[in-house]
Write a protein that holds these residues in place. Sequence first.
Motif, PDB file in Angstrom:
ATOM      1  N   UNK A 223       5.691   3.631  -1.377  1.00 16.02           N
ATOM      2  CA  UNK A 223       4.469   4.199  -1.912  1.00 16.02           C
ATOM      3  C   UNK A 223       3.255   3.358  -1.599  1.00 16.02           C
ATOM      4  N   UNK A 224       2.093   3.956  -1.832  1.00 17.65           N
ATOM      5  CA  UNK A 224       0.802   3.290  -1.658  1.00 17.65           C
ATOM      6  C   UNK A 224       0.023   3.469  -2.948  1.00 17.65           C
ATOM      7  N   UNK A 225      -0.690   2.428  -3.374  1.00 16.51           N
ATOM      8  CA  UNK A 225      -1.528   2.516  -4.563  1.00 16.51           C
ATOM      9  C   UNK A 225      -2.914   1.985  -4.214  1.00 16.51           C
ATOM     10  N   UNK A 226      -3.958   2.712  -4.608  1.00 11.88           N
ATOM     11  CA  UNK A 226      -5.325   2.371  -4.212  1.00 11.88           C
ATOM     12  C   UNK A 226      -6.232   2.312  -5.438  1.00 11.88           C
ATOM     13  N   UNK A 227      -7.213   1.408  -5.393  1.00 15.41           N
ATOM     14  CA  UNK A 227      -8.138   1.306  -6.510  1.00 15.41           C
ATOM     15  C   UNK A 227      -9.045   0.108  -6.391  1.00 15.41           C
ATOM     16  N   UNK A 228      -9.518  -0.370  -7.526  1.00 10.32           N
ATOM     17  CA  UNK A 228     -10.395  -1.540  -7.603  1.00 10.32           C
ATOM     18  C   UNK A 228     -10.222  -2.148  -8.988  1.00 10.32           C
ATOM     19  N   UNK A 229     -10.806  -3.332  -9.209  1.00 13.46           N
ATOM     20  CA  UNK A 229     -10.687  -3.955 -10.516  1.00 13.46           C
ATOM     21  C   UNK A 229     -11.849  -4.914 -10.762  1.00 13.46           C
ATOM     22  N   UNK A 230     -12.323  -4.887 -12.013  1.00 10.33           N
ATOM     23  CA  UNK A 230     -13.473  -5.702 -12.421  1.00 10.33           C
ATOM     24  C   UNK A 230     -13.274  -6.300 -13.806  1.00 10.33           C
ATOM     25  N   UNK A 231     -12.039  -6.261 -14.314  1.00 10.24           N
ATOM     26  CA  UNK A 231     -11.807  -6.701 -15.688  1.00 10.24           C
ATOM     27  C   UNK A 231     -11.922  -8.204 -15.864  1.00 10.24           C
ATOM     28  N   UNK A 232     -11.602  -8.983 -14.818  1.00  9.60           N
ATOM     29  CA  UNK A 232     -11.687 -10.434 -14.921  1.00  9.60           C
ATOM     30  C   UNK A 232     -13.138 -10.912 -14.941  1.00  9.60           C
ATOM     31  N   UNK A 233     -13.951 -10.332 -14.064  1.00  7.94           N
ATOM     32  CA  UNK A 233     -15.328 -10.802 -13.880  1.00  7.94           C
ATOM     33  C   UNK A 233     -16.337 -10.058 -14.744  1.00  7.94           C
ATOM     34  N   UNK A 234     -15.900  -8.985 -15.399  1.00  7.76           N
ATOM     35  CA  UNK A 234     -16.771  -8.182 -16.268  1.00  7.76           C
ATOM     36  C   UNK A 234     -17.934  -7.579 -15.473  1.00  7.76           C
ATOM     37  N   UNK A 235     -17.650  -7.160 -14.245  1.00  7.77           N
ATOM     38  CA  UNK A 235     -18.665  -6.511 -13.405  1.00  7.77           C
ATOM     39  C   UNK A 235     -18.337  -5.034 -13.261  1.00  7.77           C
ATOM     40  N   UNK A 236     -19.018  -4.363 -12.333  1.00 12.20           N
ATOM     41  CA  UNK A 236     -18.762  -2.943 -12.114  1.00 12.20           C
ATOM     42  C   UNK A 236     -18.946  -2.616 -10.637  1.00 12.20           C
ATOM     43  N   UNK A 237     -18.220  -1.587 -10.177  1.00  6.70           N
ATOM     44  CA  UNK A 237     -18.320  -1.161  -8.781  1.00  6.70           C
ATOM     45  C   UNK A 237     -17.847   0.282  -8.678  1.00  6.70           C
ATOM     46  N   UNK A 238     -18.419   1.005  -7.716  1.00  9.78           N
ATOM     47  CA  UNK A 238     -17.922   2.331  -7.351  1.00  9.78           C
ATOM     48  C   UNK A 238     -17.294   2.231  -5.966  1.00  9.78           C
ATOM     49  N   UNK A 239     -16.154   2.858  -5.803  1.00 13.43           N
ATOM     50  CA  UNK A 239     -15.390   2.772  -4.563  1.00 13.43           C
ATOM     51  C   UNK A 239     -14.931   4.165  -4.170  1.00 13.43           C
ATOM     52  N   UNK A 240     -14.958   4.442  -2.875  1.00 14.33           N
ATOM     53  CA  UNK A 240     -14.535   5.740  -2.363  1.00 14.33           C
ATOM     54  C   UNK A 240     -13.444   5.542  -1.309  1.00 14.33           C
ATOM     55  N   UNK A 241     -12.449   6.429  -1.321  1.00 13.31           N
ATOM     56  CA  UNK A 241     -11.371   6.401  -0.335  1.00 13.31           C
ATOM     57  C   UNK A 241     -11.257   7.761   0.337  1.00 13.31           C
ATOM     58  N   UNK A 242     -11.105   7.738   1.662  1.00 16.48           N
ATOM     59  CA  UNK A 242     -10.803   8.952   2.402  1.00 16.48           C
ATOM     60  C   UNK A 242      -9.308   9.123   2.570  1.00 16.48           C
ATOM     61  N   UNK A 243      -8.909  10.029   3.457  1.00 17.59           N
ATOM     62  CA  UNK A 243      -7.495  10.340   3.668  1.00 17.59           C
ATOM     63  C   UNK A 243      -6.702   9.119   4.129  1.00 17.59           C
TER      64      UNK A 243
END
Length: 253
Positions: A223-243
Motif C-alpha cells: 500500500x501507499x499512504x500520503x499526507x502531511x503533518x504539523x503537530x510537532x511544530x504547531x504550524x500549518x500547511x495545505x498540500x495537494x496530490x495528483x494521481x
Amino acid sequence: MIKRARLLPFTTAMVTLVAATGWVSSAETGVNTVTAKFSDLIPAAALPATFKPLTVPNIPPNRFSMVDDTGVTVLKVESNQSAGTVALPLQVDPLKTGQLLWRWKVSRTITRADINRKEGDDFAARVYVVFDVPLESLSFTNRAKIRLARFISGGDVPTAAICYVWDNKAAMGVSQWSPYTDRVRIIVLQSGDSNINQWQEQSRDVAADFRAAFGSEPPRVMGVAIGSDTDQTKEQVSTWFGDFVFQKQSPSK
C-alpha cells in the motif's frame, strides 16, 4: 511522558481496505500499471470509500477533500497542528511494476521542522510506500524494536517502508532513517520554498530504493499512504496530490 510516534496503522489499514474494495494486485492480474486516480472523481468534501484516512491516537487529524485544480480533481490535505495520511489500495510487485509516478504541491514548508529530531519530524508532504515484510523474518533485535514501537504508538507500525518527503531545508536526495525507527527510510525529494504552489512531478524506482535502504530484494508493496503533518511544530500547511501510478521500471541508460 513518552511522546507517541506518528507511525500510522499501515498494515491493518491496507489489508482491511483491499478486502473491502475487492482490489487485486498487478501480480494477480498481469497488468502493466496500477493507479489511484483522483482525476476520475468529482470534487467533494468527503473521500470515496476506496481511500481510507489514517489517524494517530491523541493527535488532531488532518482534513482531506477532493478539490478542483484547473479542471482536474486532486486530493487536498489541510494540516493545522495536526497529522494523518490517506491509504491508497495500491498493491504491486515492485520487481514488475516498481516505477512510482505522482505529482504534488505545497503552500509552504514547515519552518521549524528538523528531519534529524523526533520533535521536528514534520513535513509539508509525505508519501509512504509500505512493503510486506513478515515480522518473523526480522532479527530478534528488530522484532523487539517493532513490538516496542507498536506498543508506544498504539498502532501497527510497518516492518519496512520508504517515506518520500518535501522538507524545509535538507538537501534533495538526502536519505536517512526516521528518528522513530530504522524500519522507515526517509528520502528527501523536494526541499525549501523555491517550488511552493507549483506542481512538481516525481518518479521513483521503489525496488531500487528498497534495496539501497534494506540491502535485500523487495517484497510486494502492500500500500501507499500520503499526507502531511504539523503537530510537532504547531504550524500549518495545505498540500495537494495528483494521481499515483505504478508502472514498469524505466530502462537503464
